[in-house]
Motif scaffolding. Structure first.
Motif, PDB file in Angstrom:
ATOM      1  N   VAL A 134       0.838  -1.197   0.000  1.00 29.73           N
ATOM      2  CA  VAL A 134       0.000   0.000   0.000  1.00 29.73           C
ATOM      3  C   VAL A 134       0.876   1.252   0.000  1.00 29.73           C
ATOM      4  O   VAL A 134       0.594   2.232  -0.703  1.00 29.73           O
ATOM      5  N   ALA A 135       1.982   1.200   0.752  1.00 29.50           N
ATOM      6  CA  ALA A 135       2.876   2.353   0.812  1.00 29.50           C
ATOM      7  C   ALA A 135       3.437   2.665  -0.574  1.00 29.50           C
ATOM      8  O   ALA A 135       3.509   3.821  -0.983  1.00 29.50           O
ATOM      9  N   ILE A 136       3.832   1.603  -1.294  1.00 25.93           N
ATOM     10  CA  ILE A 136       4.379   1.817  -2.639  1.00 25.93           C
ATOM     11  C   ILE A 136       3.316   2.419  -3.552  1.00 25.93           C
ATOM     12  O   ILE A 136       3.573   3.367  -4.304  1.00 25.93           O
ATOM     13  N   ALA A 137       2.104   1.885  -3.456  1.00 31.00           N
ATOM     14  CA  ALA A 137       1.022   2.421  -4.272  1.00 31.00           C
ATOM     15  C   ALA A 137       0.782   3.888  -3.959  1.00 31.00           C
ATOM     16  O   ALA A 137       0.609   4.714  -4.862  1.00 31.00           O
ATOM     17  N   LEU A 138       0.790   4.216  -2.690  1.00 27.08           N
ATOM     18  CA  LEU A 138       0.533   5.600  -2.288  1.00 27.08           C
ATOM     19  C   LEU A 138       1.687   6.520  -2.669  1.00 27.08           C
ATOM     20  O   LEU A 138       1.516   7.713  -2.863  1.00 27.08           O
ATOM     21  N   ASN A 139       2.880   5.940  -2.767  1.00 22.92           N
ATOM     22  CA  ASN A 139       4.068   6.742  -3.061  1.00 22.92           C
ATOM     23  C   ASN A 139       4.122   7.177  -4.517  1.00 22.92           C
ATOM     24  O   ASN A 139       4.948   7.986  -4.910  1.00 22.92           O
ATOM     25  N   ARG A 140       3.244   6.611  -5.340  1.00 24.11           N
ATOM     26  CA  ARG A 140       3.231   6.930  -6.762  1.00 24.11           C
ATOM     27  C   ARG A 140       2.761   8.359  -7.031  1.00 24.11           C
ATOM     28  O   ARG A 140       2.453   8.676  -8.157  1.00 24.11           O
ATOM     29  N   GLY A 141       2.601   9.145  -6.014  1.00 24.91           N
ATOM     30  CA  GLY A 141       2.228  10.532  -6.212  1.00 24.91           C
ATOM     31  C   GLY A 141       0.847  10.740  -6.766  1.00 24.91           C
ATOM     32  O   GLY A 141       0.641  11.530  -7.692  1.00 24.91           O
ATOM     33  N   ILE A 142      -0.116   9.989  -6.259  1.00 25.75           N
ATOM     34  CA  ILE A 142      -1.473  10.204  -6.726  1.00 25.75           C
ATOM     35  C   ILE A 142      -2.073  11.449  -6.067  1.00 25.75           C
ATOM     36  O   ILE A 142      -1.596  11.892  -5.025  1.00 25.75           O
ATOM     37  N   ASN A 143      -3.155  11.938  -6.671  1.00 25.42           N
ATOM     38  CA  ASN A 143      -3.827  13.093  -6.086  1.00 25.42           C
ATOM     39  C   ASN A 143      -4.460  12.716  -4.756  1.00 25.42           C
ATOM     40  O   ASN A 143      -4.932  11.611  -4.575  1.00 25.42           O
ATOM     41  N   GLY A 144      -4.477  13.679  -3.855  1.00 26.86           N
ATOM     42  CA  GLY A 144      -5.163  13.459  -2.584  1.00 26.86           C
ATOM     43  C   GLY A 144      -4.457  12.444  -1.710  1.00 26.86           C
ATOM     44  O   GLY A 144      -5.089  11.670  -0.997  1.00 26.86           O
ATOM     45  N   LEU A 145      -3.119  12.425  -1.802  1.00 21.69           N
ATOM     46  CA  LEU A 145      -2.331  11.441  -1.054  1.00 21.69           C
ATOM     47  C   LEU A 145      -2.637  11.481   0.440  1.00 21.69           C
ATOM     48  O   LEU A 145      -2.823  10.456   1.095  1.00 21.69           O
ATOM     49  N   THR A 146      -2.686  12.716   0.979  1.00 21.94           N
ATOM     50  CA  THR A 146      -2.878  12.829   2.428  1.00 21.94           C
ATOM     51  C   THR A 146      -4.210  12.211   2.850  1.00 21.94           C
ATOM     52  O   THR A 146      -4.298  11.575   3.893  1.00 21.94           O
ATOM     53  N   GLY A 204      -1.911   0.206   9.122  1.00 21.35           N
ATOM     54  CA  GLY A 204      -1.651   1.627   8.958  1.00 21.35           C
ATOM     55  C   GLY A 204      -0.337   2.140   9.500  1.00 21.35           C
ATOM     56  O   GLY A 204       0.388   2.850   8.804  1.00 21.35           O
ATOM     57  N   SER A 205       0.011   1.763  10.725  1.00 20.15           N
ATOM     58  CA  SER A 205       1.195   2.399  11.293  1.00 20.15           C
ATOM     59  C   SER A 205       2.495   1.941  10.635  1.00 20.15           C
ATOM     60  O   SER A 205       3.336   2.767  10.325  1.00 20.15           O
ATOM     61  N   PRO A 206       2.692   0.618  10.343  1.00 17.81           N
ATOM     62  CA  PRO A 206       3.888   0.290   9.556  1.00 17.81           C
ATOM     63  C   PRO A 206       3.841   0.918   8.158  1.00 17.81           C
ATOM     64  O   PRO A 206       4.886   1.285   7.606  1.00 17.81           O
ATOM     65  N   MET A 207       2.641   1.071   7.608  1.00 13.83           N
ATOM     66  CA  MET A 207       2.516   1.653   6.263  1.00 13.83           C
ATOM     67  C   MET A 207       3.040   3.083   6.251  1.00 13.83           C
ATOM     68  O   MET A 207       3.791   3.469   5.344  1.00 13.83           O
ATOM     69  N   ILE A 208       2.669   3.868   7.253  1.00  5.41           N
ATOM     70  CA  ILE A 208       3.130   5.260   7.314  1.00  5.41           C
ATOM     71  C   ILE A 208       4.652   5.314   7.422  1.00  5.41           C
ATOM     72  O   ILE A 208       5.310   6.138   6.778  1.00  5.41           O
ATOM     73  N   ILE A 209       5.215   4.376   8.192  1.00  4.71           N
ATOM     74  CA  ILE A 209       6.668   4.371   8.344  1.00  4.71           C
ATOM     75  C   ILE A 209       7.343   3.955   7.038  1.00  4.71           C
ATOM     76  O   ILE A 209       8.357   4.518   6.629  1.00  4.71           O
ATOM     77  N   PHE A 210       6.746   2.969   6.361  1.00  5.32           N
ATOM     78  CA  PHE A 210       7.269   2.575   5.047  1.00  5.32           C
ATOM     79  C   PHE A 210       7.245   3.758   4.074  1.00  5.32           C
ATOM     80  O   PHE A 210       8.191   3.996   3.324  1.00  5.32           O
ATOM     81  N   LEU A 211       6.147   4.479   4.133  1.00  8.73           N
ATOM     82  CA  LEU A 211       5.982   5.608   3.229  1.00  8.73           C
ATOM     83  C   LEU A 211       7.096   6.628   3.451  1.00  8.73           C
ATOM     84  O   LEU A 211       7.710   7.131   2.504  1.00  8.73           O
ATOM     85  N   ALA A 212       7.380   6.888   4.729  1.00 13.69           N
ATOM     86  CA  ALA A 212       8.470   7.807   5.046  1.00 13.69           C
ATOM     87  C   ALA A 212       9.786   7.263   4.528  1.00 13.69           C
ATOM     88  O   ALA A 212      10.618   8.001   3.986  1.00 13.69           O
TER      89      ALA A 212
END
Lengths: 282, 429
Positions: free
Chosen positions: A78-90, A156-164
């Motif tokens: 999920v982190a990788i998917a979110l990292n693709r710079g999609i709109n409305g990331l936050t 969620g919480s590991p995902m946020i850390i992965f994203l960072a």
């Protein structure tokens, strides 16, 4: 002076009780009468004459071994998917993080019960395909997997850390790699994963410790019994039953200290092996 | 369930603490006139209890009562930690299952010295007073009587064209009724009976009809391999014949009203206690009725007993035992208090108070009262209080019964496991 509140908290609420529980683990203490020194008796009973200890340990290990890898893999995806710079990331980040915030709560465990009960949503969906599912949460062959699923869902919480962590990887590395003709897949294996290992390591350790300590979902879903047939008897739930259900606080303290040792061993093992697979650049 | 303290009591408690602080903790008068009461139960019970406390306060100027209540599951850990922390409430609601455990550990104050002058329980049923006694001392005053019962979804029985069981119905006949209801298939997923194999009061009732019991007076196991095997065998046959729900449906029942198989619409009959009937009817749209547990043979009797539904005990650490005694006496013997309480904690033990309550009951309360009063030859002697470890033994019946239900154990192996496990638990003390 400024440390004083912290020091009081540490000695009064952490170290003090820990030492008392260490003492109690060598006693017979029923919560009402004074503790009575019994030496190693509690530990001997755990090791030799307590089938429920073995049952609880096996349930907990199953849970740790299944939930942690799945949860981390899912979080990374999920982190990788979110990292693709999609709109409305936050917004997405917030939505995906939500289950983790609610995670330990009683409400979610109750919701899970509703989903996986015999006439719950999951079986309603299955029946669309002509499959008649069992009552997942109350069948000893499946109940533990519903709890694993609940844990994975709280990624969620590991995902946020992965994203960072993903954000830290310099983009010019990917640019150089694609100039050299490396596929996306190869880039993931050769760049993303190695550079992410410190974060994976951190997440794995934290999630493993969390999984060992899991309590609320099993407590709610089984109504505190660990049933059916001990299939959701998490270690902490068994500890709780012994302490407050059966008035064996001394024995429960011994159980708690064994859990501390097991978590310490797991953590030490992770740190020892980490030098072979965790890469810290520069 | 989360712990609940009514806001008023919380504020009152805080105010009392503040005033104590202002007076200085040494002021014995201020301390003695403050009574803490702890019980488990629903909001409805709390409302009734708090009303009685207020009534008591208006009649006894200078006494303040702080009531606090929790759900059953949270109650016992809380009580155990409070007693361990030398912070136990003065008046403690106590269960038949735990009274020996607490009494033997010296946590409760003996009350026999207050009878009959201060505790006027002379018109109580003798056996009910004995029920609150441990090792010759009186540790609990019964707040009401109830009895194990079978709850029936009368509407479902009617839809399937099956007559309701009567006091004469045997297990064999009841099983036939159950199978008929399951076969009729009038409602999706509904079976005839709940799987009662894991239900301790039901198992006890069945044992008593065989002339056995769960425990002896000395607190040893009082049934054997044959009994346990026959029990599991009976239910295995019921499961096979579709008389009762499958094991994964039964395992949804967390031993409370809300998750019971009758309440979730999966069975037309199930097993409970008479004072819960009010609660069952409140959450069921169908018309329910209450009946006895079945007879194992047409001539068998004595399986049921009038059980003290719960006690009030007084903490051995209490500094206000006299006040606590007066409060309890008020609670069980004051007509105004009884009118407020109704039969929510069971039927009053005092004969005079039963008359007071009978005149003012709602229909559900009346059904529960009539049921307990009309059990006839099905009633036997009150068994001795269960020994220490009884709570653990109940969980063992549940766990082993489930193993037989899911066919991980044969009825014979399950019977052996149950006898061994319970003997081990009560043997450890």
């Amino acid at each position: 002076m400024f440390l004083l509140p912290w020091l009081i908290g540490f000695f009064g609420l952490t170290l003090g009780p820990a030492l008392v529980s260490l003492y109690l683990s060598f006693t017979n203490f029923d919560l009402i009468q004074s503790p009575e020194w019994t030496g190693m008796a509690n530990y001997v009973r755990i090791a030799t004459a307590d089938p429920k200890f073995a049952a609880a340990m096996s349930v907990t290990l199953t849970y740790v071994v299944l939930s942690v890898p799945f949860k981390l893999a899912f979080a990374l995806l999920v982190a990788i998917a979110l990292n693709r710079g999609i709109n409305g990331l936050t917004l997405y980040r917030a939505i995906f993080y939500l289950p983790s915030l609610l995670g330990g709560s009683v409400a979610i465990a109750v919701l899970w019960r509703q989903l996986f009960a015999g006439d719950g949503l999951v079986n309603a969906a299955l029946s669309q395909f002509g499959i008649e599912g069992p009552s997942w949460i109350s069948h000893p062959n499946y109940s533990i997997y519903t709890l694993v699923a609940l844990s994975v869902w709280q990624f969620g919480s590991p995902m946020i850390i992965f994203l960072a962590g993903l954000r830290q990887i310099p983009t010019d590395m990917y640019e150089a790699a694609s100039l050299d003709g490396a596929s996306k897949f190869r880039q993931f294996y050769k760049i993303t994963l190695p550079l992410l290992t410190p974060v994976i390591f951190f997440n794995a350790v934290v999630q493993t410790i969390d999984a060992f300590k899991a309590f609320t979902p099993a407590f709610i879903i089984s109504g505190g019994t660990g049933g059916p047939i001990n299939s959701t008897l998490f270690y902490t739930l068994y500890l709780y039953q012994e302490a407050f259900g059966n008035f064996r606080m001394g024995y429960a303290s011994a159980l708690a200290w064994i859990l501390v040792v097991i978590i310490a061993i797991f953590t030490a093992f992770s740190f020892l092996t980490s030098r072979y697979w965790v890469h810290y650049d520069d | 369930m989360t712990p609940r303290v009514s806001r008023r009591n919380f504020v009152a408690g805080g105010a009392a603490l503040l005033s104590l602080g202002a007076l200085g903790a040494g002021n014995a008068l201020a301390q003695d006139s403050r009574l803490r009461v702890l019980w488990w139960g629903s909001q409805a019970r709390a409302d009734r209890t708090n009303k009685v406390s207020q009534l008591y306060q208006t009649k006894n100027a200078g006494t303040s009562i702080n009531g606090e209540f929790l759900g059953w599951g949270d109650y016992w850990p809380r009580l155990a930690t409070q007693v361990a922390g030398r912070n136990a409430p003065d008046v403690i609601q106590m269960d038949y299952r735990y009274i020996v455990e607490y009494a033997r550990r010296g946590a409760l104050a003996p009350l026999e010295a207050y009878v009959p002058a201060k505790l006027k329980v002379d018109d109580f049923d003798k056996s009910q007073i004995e029920g609150g006694s441990v090792d010759g001392h009186l540790y609990g005053i019964s707040l009401g009587a109830n009895a194990a019962a079978t709850v029936l979804n009368a509407s479902a029985f009617e839809e399937c064209g099956v007559d309701l069981p009567t006091q004469a119905t045997t297990w064999e006949e009841f099983a036939r009724m159950g199978a008929e209801i399951t076969k009729a298939g009038k409602r999706k997923g509904m079976y005839g009976l709940a799987d009662g194999s894991v239900n301790e009061p039901l198992f006890e009732n069945w044992l008593r009809q065989r002339g056995k019991a769960l425990y002896t007076v000395e607190g040893k196991i009082a049934f054997d391999l044959d009994d346990a095997t026959a029990w599991f065998d009976m239910w295995a046959k019921f499961r096979q014949a579709g008389v009762c729900v499958p094991p994964d449906v039964q395992a949804l029942d967390k031993n409370d009203i809300e998750t019971n198989t009758v309440s979730i619409g999966r069975s037309a009959a199930s097993f409970a206690h008479s004072n819960q009937f009010v609660g069952y009817q409140a959450i069921n749209k169908d018309k329910l009725s209450l009946t006895n547990h079945m007879r194992i043979e047409a001539a068998s009797k004595g399986g049921h007993y009038r059980k003290p539904s719960m006690f009030f005990s007084i903490s051995a650490q209490s500094k206000a035992v006299d006040q606590a005694v007066a409060y309890i006496d008020f609670f069980v013997k004051n007509p105004q208090a009884i009118e407020i309480l109704g039969v929510e904690r069971g039927i009053p033990e005092s004969a005079a108070m039963r008359e007071v309550v009978a005149a003012k009951l709602d229909p559900q309360g009346k059904i529960a009262l009539d049921y307990v009063a009309g059990l006839g030859d099905l009633v036997g002697k009150l068994p001795p209080p269960p020994p220490a470890g009884a709570g653990e033994a109940e969980l063992a019946l549940r766990s082993i019964g489930e193993q037989v239900g899911f066919e991980q154990l044969s009825p014979a192996d399950g019977g052996k496991a149950l006898v061994d496990e319970i003997a081990r638990i009560v043997g450890r003390g």
